[in-house]
Motif scaffolding. Structure first.
Motif, short mmCIF file in Angstrom:
data_model
loop_
_atom_site.label_atom_id
_atom_site.label_comp_id
_atom_site.label_asym_id
_atom_site.label_seq_id
_atom_site.Cartn_x
_atom_site.Cartn_y
_atom_site.Cartn_z
N GLU A 32 31.77 43.87 34.91
CA GLU A 32 31.37 44.67 34.49
C GLU A 32 32.09 46.41 34.04
OE1 GLU A 32 28.09 46.74 36.60
OE2 GLU A 32 27.97 45.85 34.38
N HIS A 33 33.62 46.29 35.36
CA HIS A 33 34.35 47.33 35.54
C HIS A 33 36.12 46.52 36.67
CE1 HIS A 33 35.59 51.12 38.07
NE2 HIS A 33 34.89 51.77 36.87
N ALA A 212 37.05 54.73 28.23
CA ALA A 212 36.62 53.54 28.64
C ALA A 212 37.95 52.82 29.13
CB ALA A 212 35.98 52.40 28.06
N ARG A 216 38.60 52.39 33.90
CA ARG A 216 38.37 50.95 34.29
C ARG A 216 37.24 50.11 34.03
NH1 ARG A 216 40.97 53.43 37.11
NH2 ARG A 216 39.37 53.01 40.03
N ASP A 217 36.49 50.34 32.42
CA ASP A 217 34.28 50.24 32.02
C ASP A 217 35.04 48.69 31.65
OD1 ASP A 217 32.97 50.60 31.81
OD2 ASP A 217 32.25 52.41 30.97
N TYR A 277 35.78 40.57 30.66
CA TYR A 277 34.35 41.07 30.47
C TYR A 277 33.65 39.49 29.86
CZ TYR A 277 29.89 43.28 29.12
OH TYR A 277 28.65 43.59 29.87
N ARG A 295 38.12 41.85 42.25
CA ARG A 295 39.34 43.36 41.69
C ARG A 295 38.95 43.94 42.86
NH1 ARG A 295 33.96 46.36 40.16
NH2 ARG A 295 33.91 47.45 42.20
#
Length: 297
Positions: A32-33, A212, A216-217, A277, A295
């Motif tokens: 998610e990020h 966004a 990095r969302d 995502y 990540r």
């Protein structure tokens, strides 16, 4: 006029996906990020998958130092799709009707006239617009005014090519076009109507997407998509069709084709951020295939 739509096919994949609201599995929280991920396994040197947006906004195309460094150190670059002069000629022929039909007859006079008012300002006058297929006009209306030669994907490509790195693609332009061509005529018209209805909101929508992305969302990008979901049963059906064809089915293809590059080692793979995502995204699919995904940015 035809210089914009080829790259727009890839651009539209992002914004059409943003219009969909498909169900997400709990695994979505895992991704998610983050916009750059290290992929490890198979004994090869480190490789990275990076999220992009197909825009020429300087805030996007100014690469963060960490991203630029990893690209510079990579052995190769892999993008969603490449394009050459043959692609442009092929696309030009596939964007228009060649069977006696025309856009007013397929989409109806009211929608055609609304679209014509918008495309006239984009260099596509009403007499020419009549020849175009609904999906092609939807693509044109879903691209912000920008220099297509300076979208982020091409910035990455030029940087890698200037360093003598091989540049690969996960999809052919033919495959990207086929995703839209494969929609039923009814769904293509619905796609065109959506593009016409949302045209005036495009600057704000793109601004939110850029914000966004810079944060990095990935989850934020998906929330933007959910806000656009319709309440009617037909709206939900169309959202499911578009999201499945433009996002999920392509995710499977991208993950499969990324693996040879990953096994080579030193790969830098750049795909649209929404492809990363969730439990059906490229990262989750790679993890399911045995790669370790971490990540890093």
């Amino acid at each position: 006029m035809l210089a914009r739509p080829p790259r727009a096919v890839a651009v539209f994949a992002l914004f059409a996906a943003l219009a969909g609201a498909a169900l997400q599995s709990p695994a979505a929280e895992r991704y998610e990020h983050g916009m750059r991920w290290r992929i490890e396994g198979a004994g090869a040197t480190a490789r990275h998958v990076c999220g992009t947006v197909h825009l020429a906004d300087p805030r996007v195309t100014s690469l963060p130092p960490a991203v630029a460094r990893e690209l510079d150190q990579a052995r190769s670059l892999t993008l969603e799709a490449g394009i050459d002069s043959a692609d442009i000629l092929a696309l030009a022929g596939r964007m228009v009707f060649n069977d006696g039909r025309d856009l007013p007859g397929v989409a109806g006079a009211e929608l055609f006239n609304r679209a014509a008012k918008l495309t006239a300002g984009l260099g596509l006058p009403e007499p020419m617009l009549r020849l175009f297929r609904p999906w092609a006009v939807a693509v044109l209306l879903s691209v912000p005014p920008q220099d297509p030669s300076n979208v982020l994907d091409l910035v990455l490509e030029r940087r890698a090519a200037g360093q003598g790195k091989p540049v690969h693609q996960l999809e052919s332009m033919d495959e990207q076009i086929a995703v839209l061509e494969g929609l039923s005529q009814e769904d293509q018209v619905a796609l065109l109507k959506q593009a016409v209805d949302e045209y005036g909101h495009m600057p704000r929508q793109i601004g939110r997407v850029v914000d966004a992305y810079l944060a990095r969302d990935l989850a934020g990008l998906w929330r933007i998509s959910q806000e656009s979901a319709g309440a009617r049963e037909e709206d939900r059906r169309l959202n499911e069709v578009f999201t499945r064809r433009l996002l999920y089915e392509r995710n499977v293809r991208m993950a499969e084709r990324a693996e040879p590059r990953l096994r080579e080692g030193g790969a830098f793979i750049a795909v649209g951020a929404l492809h990363l995502y969730g439990g059906s995204g490229v990262l989750a699919l790679l993890e399911q295939r045995g790669w370790r995904v971490t990540r890093v940015y």
